[in-house]
Motif scaffolding. Structure first.
Motif, PDB file in Angstrom:
ATOM      1  N   SER A  25       0.854  -1.305  -0.130  1.00 58.03           N
ATOM      2  CA  SER A  25       0.019  -0.024  -0.160  1.00 58.03           C
ATOM      3  C   SER A  25       0.808   1.410   0.025  1.00 58.03           C
ATOM      4  O   SER A  25       0.666   2.152  -0.536  1.00 58.03           O
ATOM      5  CB  SER A  25      -0.937  -0.015   1.291  1.00 58.03           C
ATOM      6  N   ILE A  26       1.918   1.306   0.630  1.00 55.19           N
ATOM      7  CA  ILE A  26       2.965   2.373   0.709  1.00 55.19           C
ATOM      8  C   ILE A  26       3.523   2.468  -0.676  1.00 55.19           C
ATOM      9  O   ILE A  26       3.466   3.774  -1.196  1.00 55.19           O
ATOM     10  CB  ILE A  26       4.152   2.196   1.942  1.00 55.19           C
ATOM     11  N   HIS A  27       3.810   1.247  -1.376  1.00 52.55           N
ATOM     12  CA  HIS A  27       4.402   1.554  -2.623  1.00 52.55           C
ATOM     13  C   HIS A  27       3.489   2.175  -3.711  1.00 52.55           C
ATOM     14  O   HIS A  27       3.650   2.958  -4.408  1.00 52.55           O
ATOM     15  CB  HIS A  27       4.640   0.101  -3.418  1.00 52.55           C
ATOM     16  N   THR A  28       2.012   1.953  -3.545  1.00 55.51           N
ATOM     17  CA  THR A  28       0.935   2.367  -4.377  1.00 55.51           C
ATOM     18  C   THR A  28       0.783   3.861  -4.238  1.00 55.51           C
ATOM     19  O   THR A  28       0.671   4.456  -5.022  1.00 55.51           O
ATOM     20  CB  THR A  28      -0.255   1.525  -4.101  1.00 55.51           C
ATOM     21  N   LEU A  29       0.924   4.149  -2.760  1.00 53.56           N
ATOM     22  CA  LEU A  29       0.948   5.489  -2.430  1.00 53.56           C
ATOM     23  C   LEU A  29       2.078   6.548  -3.172  1.00 53.56           C
ATOM     24  O   LEU A  29       1.750   7.636  -3.555  1.00 53.56           O
ATOM     25  CB  LEU A  29       0.386   5.865  -1.053  1.00 53.56           C
ATOM     26  N   ILE A  30       3.223   5.872  -3.071  1.00 55.99           N
ATOM     27  CA  ILE A  30       4.293   6.407  -3.765  1.00 55.99           C
ATOM     28  C   ILE A  30       4.222   6.670  -4.821  1.00 55.99           C
ATOM     29  O   ILE A  30       4.659   7.827  -5.444  1.00 55.99           O
ATOM     30  CB  ILE A  30       5.605   5.694  -3.146  1.00 55.99           C
ATOM     31  N   ASP A  31       3.586   5.905  -5.900  1.00 55.86           N
ATOM     32  CA  ASP A  31       3.362   5.855  -7.279  1.00 55.86           C
ATOM     33  C   ASP A  31       2.636   7.173  -7.500  1.00 55.86           C
ATOM     34  O   ASP A  31       2.739   7.696  -8.483  1.00 55.86           O
ATOM     35  CB  ASP A  31       2.537   4.639  -7.711  1.00 55.86           C
ATOM     36  N   ASP A  32       1.890   7.698  -6.599  1.00 63.37           N
ATOM     37  CA  ASP A  32       1.245   8.901  -6.965  1.00 63.37           C
ATOM     38  C   ASP A  32       1.465  10.077  -6.360  1.00 63.37           C
ATOM     39  O   ASP A  32       0.983  11.144  -6.645  1.00 63.37           O
ATOM     40  CB  ASP A  32      -0.154   8.849  -6.169  1.00 63.37           C
ATOM     41  N   ILE A  33       2.780  10.118  -6.033  1.00 63.08           N
ATOM     42  CA  ILE A  33       3.411  11.488  -5.963  1.00 63.08           C
ATOM     43  C   ILE A  33       4.218  12.032  -6.691  1.00 63.08           C
ATOM     44  O   ILE A  33       4.511  11.237  -7.710  1.00 63.08           O
ATOM     45  CB  ILE A  33       4.165  11.367  -4.421  1.00 63.08           C
ATOM     46  N   GLY A  34       4.466  13.135  -6.691  1.00 57.53           N
ATOM     47  CA  GLY A  34       5.206  14.095  -7.855  1.00 57.53           C
ATOM     48  C   GLY A  34       6.789  13.869  -7.604  1.00 57.53           C
ATOM     49  O   GLY A  34       7.304  12.923  -6.764  1.00 57.53           O
ATOM     50  N   GLN A  35       7.296  14.979  -7.977  1.00 56.37           N
ATOM     51  CA  GLN A  35       8.951  14.996  -7.609  1.00 56.37           C
ATOM     52  C   GLN A  35       8.955  15.241  -6.113  1.00 56.37           C
ATOM     53  O   GLN A  35       8.445  16.037  -5.412  1.00 56.37           O
ATOM     54  CB  GLN A  35       9.557  16.383  -8.400  1.00 56.37           C
ATOM     55  N   TYR A  36      10.062  14.307  -5.566  1.00 58.78           N
ATOM     56  CA  TYR A  36      10.175  14.327  -4.256  1.00 58.78           C
ATOM     57  C   TYR A  36      11.214  15.443  -3.648  1.00 58.78           C
ATOM     58  O   TYR A  36      12.058  15.758  -4.365  1.00 58.78           O
ATOM     59  CB  TYR A  36      10.562  13.146  -3.690  1.00 58.78           C
ATOM     60  N   PRO A  37      10.946  16.251  -2.589  1.00 57.67           N
ATOM     61  CA  PRO A  37      11.762  17.406  -2.070  1.00 57.67           C
ATOM     62  C   PRO A  37      13.180  17.069  -2.140  1.00 57.67           C
ATOM     63  O   PRO A  37      13.994  18.036  -2.542  1.00 57.67           O
ATOM     64  CB  PRO A  37      11.271  17.802  -0.855  1.00 57.67           C
ATOM     65  N   THR A  38      13.504  15.807  -1.872  1.00 58.85           N
ATOM     66  CA  THR A  38      15.164  15.551  -1.647  1.00 58.85           C
ATOM     67  C   THR A  38      15.800  15.093  -3.174  1.00 58.85           C
ATOM     68  O   THR A  38      17.004  15.026  -3.339  1.00 58.85           O
ATOM     69  CB  THR A  38      15.535  14.157  -0.787  1.00 58.85           C
ATOM     70  N   GLU A  40      14.958  12.308  -4.677  1.00 57.06           N
ATOM     71  CA  GLU A  40      15.279  10.763  -4.858  1.00 57.06           C
ATOM     72  C   GLU A  40      14.138  10.188  -5.553  1.00 57.06           C
ATOM     73  O   GLU A  40      12.774  11.103  -5.847  1.00 57.06           O
ATOM     74  CB  GLU A  40      15.191  10.031  -3.440  1.00 57.06           C
ATOM     75  N   THR A  41      14.212   9.107  -6.378  1.00 58.75           N
ATOM     76  CA  THR A  41      13.273   8.698  -7.323  1.00 58.75           C
ATOM     77  C   THR A  41      12.158   7.917  -6.210  1.00 58.75           C
ATOM     78  O   THR A  41      12.609   7.692  -5.381  1.00 58.75           O
ATOM     79  CB  THR A  41      14.129   7.512  -8.059  1.00 58.75           C
ATOM     80  N   LYS A  42      11.173   7.420  -6.910  1.00 53.47           N
ATOM     81  CA  LYS A  42      10.010   6.665  -6.503  1.00 53.47           C
ATOM     82  C   LYS A  42      10.773   5.332  -6.163  1.00 53.47           C
ATOM     83  O   LYS A  42      10.261   4.856  -5.151  1.00 53.47           O
ATOM     84  CB  LYS A  42       8.846   6.545  -7.379  1.00 53.47           C
ATOM     85  N   GLY A  43      11.715   4.701  -7.059  1.00 49.53           N
ATOM     86  CA  GLY A  43      12.235   3.650  -6.506  1.00 49.53           C
ATOM     87  C   GLY A  43      12.974   3.666  -5.242  1.00 49.53           C
ATOM     88  O   GLY A  43      12.886   2.670  -4.630  1.00 49.53           O
TER      89      GLY A  43
END
Length: 198
Positions: A25-38, A40-43
């Motif tokens: 479920s965390i992975h699915t929610l990460i798929d929905d975010i945009g560019q991360y502030p740090t 880092e990639t979604k992977g």
């Protein structure tokens, strides 16, 4: 320092689901975010967030979250989580994993065991996202609008809930990826202030 505000929370926690379901479920929610502030990639986020960005595997089931320590000569050789992570999305994935040789299974279990110990430490943790685009794991009791703060001298953030115009209630520890270990000084809009806890 008040660092951020929780904007959304995940529905799946270890209080009522197994660790594989929680991580997926965390992975699915990460798929929905945009560019991360740090940057880092979604992977990278999918790898690091479920284990609290641990440098080494959890080693002691009796401790809430005790990771292996690195000797001085090992500090440059951080544990390779990429070799340990196993994606399990179905029963067939689990069967395939169990058919792997013992070394592969042992590495995979280190990841899952570390993730389970981390979620247990955060008290049936659940995914959360902040107004400024950070994500992490917070206690099951967390709500949208709760504040993320770092107390003077602390290396981890905490959640507090506004109780009145000038006071807060302490909710508990959290993990917000990218604002641990003094990284808060690099976040725009962070302000230092005295918090009065009820």
């Amino acid at each position: 320092m008040l660092v951020d505000t929780i904007s959304s929370i995940g529905e799946v926690t270890t209080a009522d689901h197994d660790i594989i379901t929680v991580i997926n479920s965390i992975h699915t929610l990460i798929d929905d975010i945009g560019q991360y502030p740090t940057g880092e990639t979604k992977g990278e986020l999918k790898l690091k967030v479920p284990i609290g960005n641990a440098m080494a595997p959890c080693v002691d089931g009796s401790a809430p979250f005790q990771i292996a320590t690195l000797e001085e000569d090992e500090e440059d050789n951080v544990f390779d989580w990429n070799s340990a992570v196993v994606h399990i999305d179905s029963v067939q994935d689990m069967i395939d994993f169990l058919k792997q040789n013992g070394d592969v299974r042992a590495l995979g279990w280190k990841y899952w065991y570390t993730a389970a110990a981390f979620m247990k430490r955060i008290s049936n943790g659940r995914y959360c996202a902040t107004v400024n685009g950070f994500i992490g794991v917070a206690l099951n009791e967390v709500k949208g609008g709760d504040k993320i703060c770092v107390f003077q001298g602390a290396v981890v953030p905490f959640v507090v809930r506004p109780a009145s115009a000038s006071t807060y209630r302490f909710v508990g520890e959290c993990y917000i990826h990218g604002i641990m270990y003094g990284e808060t000084s690099e976040i725009e809009g962070v302000r230092r202030r005295e918090l009065i806890l009820e």
